[in-house]
Design a protein around this motif. Structure first.
Motif, PDB file in Angstrom:
ATOM      1  N   GLY A  52       8.766  28.300  61.060  1.00  0.00           N
ATOM      2  CA  GLY A  52       8.025  28.653  59.847  1.00  0.00           C
ATOM      3  C   GLY A  52       8.836  29.424  58.838  1.00  0.00           C
ATOM      4  N   ARG A  53       9.826  30.195  59.288  1.00  0.00           N
ATOM      5  CA  ARG A  53      10.641  30.979  58.352  1.00  0.00           C
ATOM      6  C   ARG A  53      11.438  30.098  57.410  1.00  0.00           C
ATOM      7  NH1 ARG A  53      11.817  36.734  59.106  1.00  0.00           N
ATOM      8  NH2 ARG A  53      13.534  36.499  57.638  1.00  0.00           N
ATOM      9  N   ARG A  54      11.677  28.856  57.792  1.00  0.00           N
ATOM     10  CA  ARG A  54      12.512  27.987  56.960  1.00  0.00           C
ATOM     11  C   ARG A  54      11.905  27.747  55.579  1.00  0.00           C
ATOM     12  NH1 ARG A  54      14.268  23.097  60.934  1.00  0.00           N
ATOM     13  NH2 ARG A  54      12.045  22.663  60.787  1.00  0.00           N
ATOM     14  N   LYS A  55      10.583  27.842  55.473  1.00  0.00           N
ATOM     15  CA  LYS A  55       9.962  27.564  54.180  1.00  0.00           C
ATOM     16  C   LYS A  55      10.220  28.668  53.159  1.00  0.00           C
ATOM     17  CE  LYS A  55       5.328  29.481  55.009  1.00  0.00           C
ATOM     18  NZ  LYS A  55       3.891  29.156  55.106  1.00  0.00           N
ATOM     19  N   PHE A  56      10.731  29.808  53.615  1.00  0.00           N
ATOM     20  CA  PHE A  56      11.034  30.900  52.689  1.00  0.00           C
ATOM     21  C   PHE A  56      12.473  30.850  52.187  1.00  0.00           C
ATOM     22  CE2 PHE A  56       7.591  32.477  55.417  1.00  0.00           C
ATOM     23  CZ  PHE A  56       6.632  32.754  54.456  1.00  0.00           C
ATOM     24  N   GLY A  57      13.153  29.743  52.465  1.00  0.00           N
ATOM     25  CA  GLY A  57      14.485  29.537  51.925  1.00  0.00           C
ATOM     26  C   GLY A  57      15.501  30.498  52.505  1.00  0.00           C
ATOM     27  N   LEU A 108      21.460  42.540  49.763  1.00  0.00           N
ATOM     28  CA  LEU A 108      21.873  42.873  48.404  1.00  0.00           C
ATOM     29  C   LEU A 108      22.474  41.645  47.751  1.00  0.00           C
ATOM     30  CD1 LEU A 108      23.480  46.401  48.926  1.00  0.00           C
ATOM     31  CD2 LEU A 108      21.545  45.895  47.426  1.00  0.00           C
ATOM     32  N   LEU A 109      22.117  41.412  46.499  1.00  0.00           N
ATOM     33  CA  LEU A 109      22.607  40.258  45.748  1.00  0.00           C
ATOM     34  C   LEU A 109      23.399  40.741  44.541  1.00  0.00           C
ATOM     35  CD1 LEU A 109      19.333  38.101  45.691  1.00  0.00           C
ATOM     36  CD2 LEU A 109      21.120  38.139  47.440  1.00  0.00           C
ATOM     37  N   MET A 110      24.465  40.030  44.238  1.00  0.00           N
ATOM     38  CA  MET A 110      25.260  40.351  43.062  1.00  0.00           C
ATOM     39  C   MET A 110      24.790  39.617  41.820  1.00  0.00           C
ATOM     40  SD  MET A 110      29.163  40.600  44.451  1.00  0.00           S
ATOM     41  CE  MET A 110      29.663  41.932  45.548  1.00  0.00           C
ATOM     42  N   SER A 111      23.937  38.636  42.007  1.00  0.00           N
ATOM     43  CA  SER A 111      23.466  37.857  40.864  1.00  0.00           C
ATOM     44  C   SER A 111      22.050  37.390  41.136  1.00  0.00           C
ATOM     45  CB  SER A 111      24.375  36.651  40.625  1.00  0.00           C
ATOM     46  OG  SER A 111      23.858  35.809  39.603  1.00  0.00           O
ATOM     47  N   VAL A 112      21.183  37.536  40.155  1.00  0.00           N
ATOM     48  CA  VAL A 112      19.813  37.029  40.265  1.00  0.00           C
ATOM     49  C   VAL A 112      19.588  36.016  39.157  1.00  0.00           C
ATOM     50  CG1 VAL A 112      18.873  39.069  41.388  1.00  0.00           C
ATOM     51  CG2 VAL A 112      18.945  38.989  38.909  1.00  0.00           C
ATOM     52  N   GLU A 113      18.819  35.007  39.472  1.00  0.00           N
ATOM     53  CA  GLU A 113      18.647  33.921  38.517  1.00  0.00           C
ATOM     54  C   GLU A 113      17.411  34.164  37.648  1.00  0.00           C
ATOM     55  OE1 GLU A 113      19.276  33.272  41.981  1.00  0.00           O
ATOM     56  OE2 GLU A 113      21.317  33.430  41.228  1.00  0.00           O
ATOM     57  N   GLY A 162       8.814  34.337  45.693  1.00  0.00           N
ATOM     58  CA  GLY A 162      10.154  33.827  45.431  1.00  0.00           C
ATOM     59  C   GLY A 162      10.307  32.380  45.835  1.00  0.00           C
ATOM     60  N   PHE A 163       9.727  32.015  46.977  1.00  0.00           N
ATOM     61  CA  PHE A 163       9.815  30.628  47.448  1.00  0.00           C
ATOM     62  C   PHE A 163       9.100  29.684  46.484  1.00  0.00           C
ATOM     63  CE2 PHE A 163       7.319  27.376  49.768  1.00  0.00           C
ATOM     64  CZ  PHE A 163       8.356  26.512  50.088  1.00  0.00           C
ATOM     65  N   LEU A 164       7.886  30.046  46.065  1.00  0.00           N
ATOM     66  CA  LEU A 164       7.134  29.186  45.151  1.00  0.00           C
ATOM     67  C   LEU A 164       7.825  29.084  43.790  1.00  0.00           C
ATOM     68  CD1 LEU A 164       3.499  30.368  45.993  1.00  0.00           C
ATOM     69  CD2 LEU A 164       4.627  28.259  46.727  1.00  0.00           C
ATOM     70  N   THR A 165       8.460  30.170  43.366  1.00  0.00           N
ATOM     71  CA  THR A 165       9.206  30.132  42.104  1.00  0.00           C
ATOM     72  C   THR A 165      10.377  29.156  42.195  1.00  0.00           C
ATOM     73  OG1 THR A 165       8.630  32.444  41.660  1.00  0.00           O
ATOM     74  CG2 THR A 165      10.488  31.529  40.438  1.00  0.00           C
ATOM     75  N   GLN A 166      11.094  29.179  43.321  1.00  0.00           N
ATOM     76  CA  GLN A 166      12.209  28.249  43.511  1.00  0.00           C
ATOM     77  C   GLN A 166      11.726  26.808  43.535  1.00  0.00           C
ATOM     78  OE1 GLN A 166      14.248  29.462  47.059  1.00  0.00           O
ATOM     79  NE2 GLN A 166      15.087  31.325  46.153  1.00  0.00           N
ATOM     80  N   GLN A 167      10.589  26.567  44.182  1.00  0.00           N
ATOM     81  CA  GLN A 167      10.035  25.211  44.238  1.00  0.00           C
ATOM     82  C   GLN A 167       9.661  24.725  42.843  1.00  0.00           C
ATOM     83  OE1 GLN A 167      11.128  24.370  47.335  1.00  0.00           O
ATOM     84  NE2 GLN A 167       9.244  23.247  47.641  1.00  0.00           N
ATOM     85  N   SER A 168       9.085  25.608  42.038  1.00  0.00           N
ATOM     86  CA  SER A 168       8.704  25.239  40.671  1.00  0.00           C
ATOM     87  C   SER A 168       9.941  24.942  39.834  1.00  0.00           C
ATOM     88  CB  SER A 168       7.895  26.373  40.032  1.00  0.00           C
ATOM     89  OG  SER A 168       6.729  26.650  40.777  1.00  0.00           O
ATOM     90  N   THR A 169      10.976  25.776  39.996  1.00  0.00           N
ATOM     91  CA  THR A 169      12.223  25.555  39.261  1.00  0.00           C
ATOM     92  C   THR A 169      12.830  24.208  39.614  1.00  0.00           C
ATOM     93  OG1 THR A 169      12.645  27.939  39.209  1.00  0.00           O
ATOM     94  CG2 THR A 169      14.517  26.488  38.773  1.00  0.00           C
TER      95      THR A 169
END
Length: 574
Positions: A157-162, A569-574, A279-286
């Protein structure tokens, strides 16, 4: 799911088996290509079935397989059949199989359900009422087996969260669960006490861990097992928020428990923050809108509209006008580690600028009719029209998931930052670490400088971090050792400035910025490990291959909480 057993069973029912030499099963790997080719040729002539497993692992051999299948399909034996199995690529945009093989095949896919309850039901359905009662220590076996099925449903199930679920794509399957349950049965039958540590190791490092290639994902797998596989499981242990471990019961009662007693489906069930689903739904929409953009007509125009070529020509002119000039070659007699790093960064920036400038100039001539449009120029034109970073630019650049317009604005900002560093080749008061081509080289320069200054062996040096309460205005001098860095964002948690530690995220604030971070190099023996979360730092939200280093973030909660929440931690956010 591994389809080998089903295909073998079907073959035996139809009279094709390995016993009568009419069934050939080849698990592809190094050196197996000749065996597969001989099997295909023999079966095509005399009739038989050939099963080639994991063809996705043989990328270089696939074109040869494509030609061979085309030749054998000219006049095959009526009983000739070929079965191919492959895992989907980690990146759905990557074409891993030859198109002709995909088009001419009858395709069957088997994917786990998206929701947790269906995954748990499917996992438990692998067993029968008889198998549930087979162990002499039936109560312990039932409880641990249910927990194992629960774990199986979690990792699927965790796979759906990218990338926040798993930083890389793994194809866990029912075979992992079934073999693990066999191991569980054997260990319970041959041990007086439940060997929890052995079970966790076999499940997490061998059975499921055999799929895992990323150390941070392996840490997550271990954490889940430490939470689910322990002595408290037999005494109403909390398996997830709102769910305690059930008492041993019958097969039918377990099915009813799964249908009626599970908490509602939510990220909290996986120990993730609700922001993970946003975040997952936002990526899917993008992704959806990006696909729609790719499908729109490329030749537009008419009354008042601009054609594709006109729009691209306008973009080319804008980019060429805004593109900064190359850095001049600098020479330093005895460069410091940081000065050497800055020179390397300037060289990388020049390579990128030249790639952009030359490709745009070439496309400009093509659009004007002065050059014949090549395949590379056409690909560049399409990328500019769709607001995507062209492949030829991305190959010379840094990892980024931004669309073209924000990517180019980020490039200009990076150039300006590098220009200020190159002016005197000395360490700035605060380093924008997200704006570097190679942040690993910058961190290595910190370790080299400290090692030289204190006469310490470089191979014994490690990085130690501390989140400060300073603002940009508070920092007036460069630290004597290490560096202040900014430009980092937390995903999965936030930084509480009052308690100076990690805290739960605020709803809908997906990637809050981290305050200025102090990074220094210390001897491995002096590294502080108590009350900290070892936090991976990535260049982009893709995680996985973009890992940079590990930061230490203070925490008042147990680090298992942040591991399960996928905090990074991320160095870049989209």
């Amino acid at each position: 799911m591994d389809p080998v057993k089903e295909v073998e069973a079907l073959g035996r029912a139809k009279g094709f088996s390995e016993d009568n030499r009419k069934f050939v099963n080849v698990s592809l790997g190094q050196g197996q290509e000749p065996i597969a080719e001989r099997g295909l040729q023999t079966a095509a002539q005399s009739g038989g079935w050939v099963f080639l497993q994991n063809i996705h692992l043989m990328a270089k051999w696939l074109p040869k397989l494509e030609k061979l299948l085309l030749q054998l399909s000219m006049s095959p034996h009526p009983d000739f059949r070929v079965y191919l199995s492959a895992e989907p690529p980690a990146n759905p945009h990557v074409q891993s199989l030859p198109l002709s093989i995909v088009q001419t095949s009858i395709k069957v896919t088997n994917e786990p359900p998206q929701d947790f309850k269906a995954n748990l039901s499917r996992a438990f359905a692998n067993y029968s009422p008889e198998s549930l009662e087979q162990c002499s220590r039936v109560s312990e076996y039932k409880s641990i087996l249910f927990s194992l099925c629960f774990f199986h449903a979690l990792v699927l199930g965790r796979r759906k969260f990218g990338p926040q679920g798993w930083s890389r794509v793994y194809n866990f399957n029912d075979g992992d669960l079934l073999i693990s349950s066999d191991v569980l049965f054997n260990y319970l039958e041959n041990n007086v006490k439940v060997p929890w540590e052995d079970l966790r190791y076999i499940f997490g490092e061998i059975m499921y861990g055999g799929h895992i290639t990323d150390d941070w994902d392996r840490r997550l797998c271990r954490t889940y097992l430490e939470l689910l596989m322990r002595e408290e499981l037999f005494d109403d242990m909390e398996m997830a928020p709102g769910l305690t471990s059930p008492k041993p019961m019958s097969y039918q009662q377990y099915k009813e428990f799964i249908d009626t007693s599970l908490p509602p489906e939510s990220p909290e069930l996986f120990l993730l923050h609700p922001n993970a689903e946003i975040g997952f739904l936002t990526q899917q929409s993008t992704l959806l809108f990006s696909t729609i953009l790719e499908l729109q007509p490329r030749q537009v125009g008419g009354s008042g509209g601009m054609s594709m070529d006109e729009k691209v020509a306008e973009s080319v002119e804008g980019f060429l006008t805004s593109l900064p000039s190359d850095f001049e070659e600098l020479s330093v007699d005895e460069p410091t580690p940081f000065a050497s790093f800055v020179l390397q960064e300037c060289g990388r920036m020049n390579i990128l600028l030249k790639a952009i400038r030359s490709s745009l100039a070439e496309l400009d001539l093509g659009l004007k009719g002065e050059l014949t449009m090549s395949e590379r120029m056409d690909a560049l034109k399409i990328s500019l029209f769709q607001d995507k970073v062209p492949d030829v630019w991305a190959a010379a650049a840094y990892p980024s998931l931004k669309p073209l317009a924000p990517w180019f604005a980020d490039l200009l900002r990076r150039h300006k930052h590098l220009e200020s560093n190159a002016s005197d080749l000395s360490m700035p008061k605060v380093v924008w670490i997200s704006g570097l081509f190679n942040p690993q080289a910058f961190l290595t320069a910190i370790m080299q400088t400290t090692a030289r200054k204190n006469n310490l062996p470089l191979d014994k040096m490690v990085l130690q971090t501390e989140v400060t309460k300073k603002t940009m205005e508070d920092i007036t001098v460069v630290p004597r050792e290490g560096a202040f860095v900014n430009g980092l964002y937390l995903e999965g948690a936030r930084w509480n400035e009052k308690s100076n530690s990690l805290d739960d995220s605020i709803l809908k604030d997906l990637t809050p910025p981290l305050p200025i971070l102090y990074v220094k190099a210390v001897h491995a023996d002096k590294r502080e490990l108590s009350d900290v979360y070892q936090c991976p730092v990535y260049k982009t939200s893709q995680r996985g291959p973009t890992y940079v280093f590990t930061a230490q973030l203070k925490t008042k909660a147990k680090d298992k909480k942040w591991i399960a929440a996928g905090v990074a931690l991320l160095m870049s956010v989209e």
